[in-house]
Design a protein around this motif. Structure first.
Motif, PDB file in Angstrom:
ATOM      1  N   ASP A 190       0.873  -1.164   0.000  1.00 22.69           N
ATOM      2  CA  ASP A 190       0.000   0.000   0.000  1.00 22.69           C
ATOM      3  C   ASP A 190       0.914   1.220   0.000  1.00 22.69           C
ATOM      4  OD1 ASP A 190      -2.386   1.320  -0.088  1.00 22.69           O
ATOM      5  OD2 ASP A 190      -3.025   0.818   1.944  1.00 22.69           O
ATOM      6  N   GLY A 191       0.370   2.355  -0.427  1.00 22.19           N
ATOM      7  CA  GLY A 191       1.176   3.569  -0.452  1.00 22.19           C
ATOM      8  C   GLY A 191       2.101   3.591  -1.658  1.00 22.19           C
ATOM      9  N   PRO A 192       2.852   4.686  -1.809  1.00 23.50           N
ATOM     10  CA  PRO A 192       3.720   4.849  -2.977  1.00 23.50           C
ATOM     11  C   PRO A 192       5.107   4.248  -2.795  1.00 23.50           C
ATOM     12  CG  PRO A 192       3.632   6.892  -1.721  1.00 23.50           C
ATOM     13  CD  PRO A 192       2.799   5.884  -0.956  1.00 23.50           C
ATOM     14  N   MET A 193       5.753   3.945  -3.941  1.00 22.11           N
ATOM     15  CA  MET A 193       7.132   3.456  -3.958  1.00 22.11           C
ATOM     16  C   MET A 193       8.078   4.606  -3.577  1.00 22.11           C
ATOM     17  SD  MET A 193       6.838   1.293  -7.516  1.00 22.11           S
ATOM     18  CE  MET A 193       8.449   0.488  -7.406  1.00 22.11           C
ATOM     19  N   GLY A 194       9.369   4.340  -3.630  1.00 26.75           N
ATOM     20  CA  GLY A 194      10.359   5.356  -3.275  1.00 26.75           C
ATOM     21  C   GLY A 194      10.501   6.426  -4.358  1.00 26.75           C
ATOM     22  N   ILE A 195      11.363   7.394  -4.086  1.00 26.65           N
ATOM     23  CA  ILE A 195      11.612   8.487  -5.030  1.00 26.65           C
ATOM     24  C   ILE A 195      12.019   7.912  -6.385  1.00 26.65           C
ATOM     25  CG2 ILE A 195      13.238  10.369  -5.522  1.00 26.65           C
ATOM     26  CD1 ILE A 195      13.154  10.876  -2.413  1.00 26.65           C
ATOM     27  N   GLY A 196      11.413   8.433  -7.464  1.00 28.40           N
ATOM     28  CA  GLY A 196      11.694   7.922  -8.801  1.00 28.40           C
ATOM     29  C   GLY A 196      11.106   6.543  -9.025  1.00 28.40           C
ATOM     30  N   ASP A 197      10.066   6.186  -8.255  1.00 23.01           N
ATOM     31  CA  ASP A 197       9.413   4.875  -8.343  1.00 23.01           C
ATOM     32  C   ASP A 197      10.402   3.728  -8.145  1.00 23.01           C
ATOM     33  OD1 ASP A 197       7.023   6.151  -8.673  1.00 23.01           O
ATOM     34  OD2 ASP A 197       7.006   5.995 -10.855  1.00 23.01           O
ATOM     35  N   HIS A 198      11.315   3.954  -7.235  1.00 25.46           N
ATOM     36  CA  HIS A 198      12.288   2.907  -6.888  1.00 25.46           C
ATOM     37  C   HIS A 198      11.617   1.908  -5.944  1.00 25.46           C
ATOM     38  CE1 HIS A 198      16.606   1.829  -6.943  1.00 25.46           C
ATOM     39  NE2 HIS A 198      16.250   1.141  -5.878  1.00 25.46           N
ATOM     40  N   PRO A 199      11.805   0.589  -6.173  1.00 26.90           N
ATOM     41  CA  PRO A 199      11.201  -0.382  -5.248  1.00 26.90           C
ATOM     42  C   PRO A 199      11.819  -0.274  -3.856  1.00 26.90           C
ATOM     43  CG  PRO A 199      12.637  -1.485  -6.833  1.00 26.90           C
ATOM     44  CD  PRO A 199      12.523  -0.058  -7.276  1.00 26.90           C
ATOM     45  N   VAL A 200      10.986  -0.503  -2.851  1.00 26.26           N
ATOM     46  CA  VAL A 200      11.447  -0.332  -1.477  1.00 26.26           C
ATOM     47  C   VAL A 200      10.754  -1.362  -0.579  1.00 26.26           C
ATOM     48  CG1 VAL A 200       9.765   1.551  -1.224  1.00 26.26           C
ATOM     49  CG2 VAL A 200      11.568   1.344   0.442  1.00 26.26           C
ATOM     50  N   ILE A 201      11.476  -1.818   0.431  1.00 26.89           N
ATOM     51  CA  ILE A 201      10.904  -2.696   1.463  1.00 26.89           C
ATOM     52  C   ILE A 201      11.018  -1.943   2.791  1.00 26.89           C
ATOM     53  CG2 ILE A 201      11.080  -4.911   2.679  1.00 26.89           C
ATOM     54  CD1 ILE A 201      12.432  -6.080   0.208  1.00 26.89           C
ATOM     55  N   ASN A 202       9.876  -1.752   3.468  1.00 17.84           N
ATOM     56  CA  ASN A 202       9.877  -1.113   4.779  1.00 17.84           C
ATOM     57  C   ASN A 202       9.700  -2.169   5.848  1.00 17.84           C
ATOM     58  OD1 ASN A 202       9.928   1.786   4.051  1.00 17.84           O
ATOM     59  ND2 ASN A 202       8.030   1.231   2.998  1.00 17.84           N
ATOM     60  N   LEU A 203      10.512  -2.052   6.903  1.00 13.23           N
ATOM     61  CA  LEU A 203      10.501  -3.084   7.952  1.00 13.23           C
ATOM     62  C   LEU A 203       9.687  -2.692   9.173  1.00 13.23           C
ATOM     63  CD1 LEU A 203      14.236  -4.183   7.699  1.00 13.23           C
ATOM     64  CD2 LEU A 203      12.231  -5.326   6.759  1.00 13.23           C
ATOM     65  N   GLY A 204       8.992  -1.568   9.110  1.00  9.03           N
ATOM     66  CA  GLY A 204       8.178  -1.194  10.263  1.00  9.03           C
ATOM     67  C   GLY A 204       7.622   0.200  10.123  1.00  9.03           C
ATOM     68  N   VAL A 205       6.988   0.655  11.186  1.00 10.80           N
ATOM     69  CA  VAL A 205       6.398   2.001  11.216  1.00 10.80           C
ATOM     70  C   VAL A 205       6.617   2.594  12.608  1.00 10.80           C
ATOM     71  CG1 VAL A 205       4.576   1.461   9.544  1.00 10.80           C
ATOM     72  CG2 VAL A 205       4.130   1.156  11.986  1.00 10.80           C
ATOM     73  N   ARG A 206       6.523   3.923  12.693  1.00 12.27           N
ATOM     74  CA  ARG A 206       6.471   4.543  14.015  1.00 12.27           C
ATOM     75  C   ARG A 206       5.029   4.499  14.514  1.00 12.27           C
ATOM     76  NH1 ARG A 206      10.089  10.022  14.316  1.00 12.27           N
ATOM     77  NH2 ARG A 206       8.752  10.713  12.606  1.00 12.27           N
ATOM     78  N   GLY A 207       4.866   4.443  15.817  1.00  3.37           N
ATOM     79  CA  GLY A 207       3.533   4.516  16.411  1.00  3.37           C
ATOM     80  C   GLY A 207       3.174   5.960  16.683  1.00  3.37           C
ATOM     81  N   ILE A 208       1.997   6.172  17.256  1.00  8.02           N
ATOM     82  CA  ILE A 208       1.564   7.544  17.524  1.00  8.02           C
ATOM     83  C   ILE A 208       0.685   7.596  18.766  1.00  8.02           C
ATOM     84  CG2 ILE A 208      -0.421   7.339  15.961  1.00  8.02           C
ATOM     85  CD1 ILE A 208      -0.003  10.334  15.269  1.00  8.02           C
ATOM     86  N   LEU A 209       0.837   8.704  19.497  1.00  8.75           N
ATOM     87  CA  LEU A 209      -0.012   9.004  20.654  1.00  8.75           C
ATOM     88  C   LEU A 209      -0.512  10.428  20.416  1.00  8.75           C
ATOM     89  CD1 LEU A 209      -0.674   7.883  23.586  1.00  8.75           C
ATOM     90  CD2 LEU A 209       1.273   9.223  24.354  1.00  8.75           C
ATOM     91  N   SER A 210      -1.824  10.592  20.228  1.00  5.93           N
ATOM     92  CA  SER A 210      -2.384  11.926  19.968  1.00  5.93           C
ATOM     93  C   SER A 210      -3.149  12.396  21.185  1.00  5.93           C
ATOM     94  CB  SER A 210      -3.354  11.883  18.783  1.00  5.93           C
ATOM     95  OG  SER A 210      -2.708  11.462  17.627  1.00  5.93           O
ATOM     96  N   PHE A 211      -2.974  13.649  21.541  1.00  4.30           N
ATOM     97  CA  PHE A 211      -3.680  14.160  22.729  1.00  4.30           C
ATOM     98  C   PHE A 211      -3.800  15.671  22.673  1.00  4.30           C
ATOM     99  CE2 PHE A 211       0.811  13.856  23.641  1.00  4.30           C
ATOM    100  CZ  PHE A 211       1.113  15.072  24.234  1.00  4.30           C
ATOM    101  N   GLU A 212      -4.615  16.174  23.575  1.00  4.05           N
ATOM    102  CA  GLU A 212      -4.829  17.608  23.692  1.00  4.05           C
ATOM    103  C   GLU A 212      -4.620  18.008  25.144  1.00  4.05           C
ATOM    104  OE1 GLU A 212      -8.565  18.681  21.981  1.00  4.05           O
ATOM    105  OE2 GLU A 212      -8.506  20.725  22.762  1.00  4.05           O
ATOM    106  N   LEU A 213      -4.018  19.158  25.360  1.00  2.82           N
ATOM    107  CA  LEU A 213      -3.881  19.713  26.708  1.00  2.82           C
ATOM    108  C   LEU A 213      -4.746  20.956  26.792  1.00  2.82           C
ATOM    109  CD1 LEU A 213       0.011  19.465  27.211  1.00  2.82           C
ATOM    110  CD2 LEU A 213      -1.749  17.775  27.811  1.00  2.82           C
ATOM    111  N   ARG A 214      -5.526  21.069  27.881  1.00  6.75           N
ATOM    112  CA  ARG A 214      -6.398  22.222  28.045  1.00  6.75           C
ATOM    113  C   ARG A 214      -6.130  22.873  29.393  1.00  6.75           C
ATOM    114  NH1 ARG A 214     -11.874  19.065  26.448  1.00  6.75           N
ATOM    115  NH2 ARG A 214     -11.390  18.696  24.256  1.00  6.75           N
ATOM    116  N   ALA A 215      -6.213  24.184  29.405  1.00  7.09           N
ATOM    117  CA  ALA A 215      -6.056  24.905  30.671  1.00  7.09           C
ATOM    118  C   ALA A 215      -7.146  25.962  30.785  1.00  7.09           C
ATOM    119  CB  ALA A 215      -4.674  25.551  30.755  1.00  7.09           C
ATOM    120  N   GLN A 216      -7.579  26.184  32.005  1.00  2.52           N
ATOM    121  CA  GLN A 216      -8.641  27.157  32.282  1.00  2.52           C
ATOM    122  C   GLN A 216      -8.091  28.204  33.242  1.00  2.52           C
ATOM    123  OE1 GLN A 216     -12.234  26.889  31.354  1.00  2.52           O
ATOM    124  NE2 GLN A 216     -12.255  28.990  32.173  1.00  2.52           N
TER     125      GLN A 216
END
Ligand code: ZN
Length: 455
Positions: A178-204
């Motif tokens: 899934d997703g696009p190949m590398g720059i110039g349509d070069h074949p690529v193998i990816n061995l993983g991904v970064r994870g993510i933590l999304s949040f909001e901070l609120r102050a009153q």
């Protein structure tokens, strides 16, 4: 390097293209709950016609198809291939040169919603498996093709479905295209991904905005409260100050460093991609660039809101302030643990700040010493005539953890679509030659994987 699969693929070009166009005509848009079931029916029929047995996995969402072919499990290696048959909405319609669900060929590309994301890519796998069987007279492995219909809506039921079907999904490794190949349509193998933590901070602060002259020093300013909280979270040079944050970070291995050393680094291209001056990017050491991009956590402020933003100036102490952030995680950080550490730390250093979670995703990383990696790389080389880049991880986040964490198998992300596939955009397209190369690549890769992982 040429491939023994080209004559078969060349012979069937028109039939393969017709199948691809049939699938693109199905407007299965999960976000709009439109024609997703119908698309699953067409894909099931196509899988049957290509020689797969197809079942549906139990799920609370749209059908998850499990298509199987090849030798009996346990006697031959098993490879799991993941894809999705749903597509993004096609809007804005008037920006398309040809209607999104009437696949059209222009300049060697097939245009239409879902051509590259993800129909052309998973279909190349399905047809590649057929090519391997037709040319060699036998499938030397067992394949499980899993196709879901909710990827474009964030795969809300995928982890649950995988956890409930661990036995049926048992495999030696997983491949996702899934997703696009590398720059110039070069074949690529990816061995993983970064994870993510999304949040909001609120102050009153006070109950309402106050005059900064008449009330300054008396009324607390929530914008300052957040500034102090943010600087308690991250140091000037990016160090994240949450206690224990780095405890689980997997050290970068020698092999990963060697992979990074073999990746391309053109400061002009990087500067253009990032929107930065060339002078900024030029002195970056390549190793540092890739380590920071793929293998190190990051803390980003995505948006901030407080006080008056209109024309001119308004001397107030705002009543509220908020900031949206994401933290990118790397193997083997656990987002649930980090989330709790972040809450505890904030309670300590910024007790007046409210923490609102916006969800998270686990990181993944497959070790580069897995025996299948070289077989996959050689297969791609045979199909493309160039050696693929092997990246230790992607900077972005995908649910790759369903393979590495839930099924506990190595996972390889191998994009088949062109770099400018315009996925999610008007005029989505995929190069025809890359579709056919993908079919050959699958046949080449699987035949080699079967060889090195023979039981
Ligand atoms: Zn997509």
């Amino acid at each position: 390097m040429s491939s023994r699969f080209w004559p078969y693929v060349d012979q069937h070009r028109d039939a393969f293209l017709a199948l691809w166009m049939d699938e693109v005509r199905q407007a299965g848009i999960s976000a709009q709950h439109a024609r997703v079931e119908e698309t699953a029916v067409l894909v099931t029929r196509m899988l049957h016609d290509t020689g797969f047995s197809v079942t549906k996995l139990p799920t609370r969402g749209y059908p998850v198809l499990l298509a199987e072919a090849g030798g009996p499990e346990g006697t031959v290696p098993t490879v799991l291939i993941y894809g999705h048959y749903d597509v993004q909405p096609a809007d804005p319609l008037d920006a398309w040169q040809s209607p999104p669900f009437e696949p059209t060929i222009r300049d060697g590309r097939l245009y239409g919603r879902g051509t590259g994301d993800n129909k052309g890519q998973h279909l190349a796998h399905i047809l590649g498996i057929g090519a391997l069987r037709a040319v060699d007279g036998i499938l030397p492995l067992h394949v499980k093709v899993v196709l879901e219909g909710e990827e474009e809506s964030g795969s809300p039921h995928l982890a649950e479905t995988f956890a409930n079907c661990r036995d049926r999904l048992r495999a030696d490794l997983a491949i996702t295209s899934d997703g696009p190949m590398g720059i110039g349509d070069h074949p690529v193998i990816n061995l993983g991904v970064r994870g993510i933590l999304s949040f909001e901070l609120r102050a009153q602060g006070a109950l309402f905005d106050n005059h900064s002259g008449n009330k300054g020093n008396l009324v607390p300013n929530p914008a300052w409260t957040l500034v102090h909280a943010l600087s308690a979270l991250r140091g000037e040079h990016g160090h994240i100050k949450i206690p224990g944050f780095y405890d689980a970070v997997r050290p970068v291995g020698e092999l990963e460093d060697r992979l990074i050393a073999s990746l391309p680094f053109d400061p002009a291209i990087v500067a253009r991609t990032l929107g930065l001056p060339l002078e900024t990017v030029e002195p970056w050491p390549k190793e540092d660039y890739y380590r920071r991009l793929m293998l190190a956590p990051s803390f980003s402020i995505n948006g901030m809101a407080a006080g008056y933003q209109g024309a001119g100036h308004k001397t107030i102490i705002p009543a509220t302030a908020s900031v949206k952030c994401d933290v990118r995680l790397v193997a083997d950080q656990d987002p649930v643990v980090i989330d709790q550490r972040l809450r505890d730390y904030l309670a300590d250093v910024a007790p007046d700040v409210e923490y609102v979670s916006h969800g998270h995703m686990r990181p993944s990383r497959t070790p580069p010493d897995h025996p299948a990696l070289q077989a996959l790389a050689d297969g791609l080389t045979a199909a493309h005539g160039v050696t693929p880049y092997i990246q230790p991880a992607l900077g972005g986040s995908l649910p790759d953890y369903v393979f590495t964490h839930i099924l506990r198998i190595p996972s390889f992300i191998i994009p088949y679509a062109n770099e400018d596939e315009a996925n999610h955009s008007p005029n989505e397209n995929m190069r025809l030659d890359l579709f056919y190369r993908g079919i050959v690549a699958t046949a080449e890769m699987l035949s080699r994987v079967a060889e090195v992982m023979k039981r």
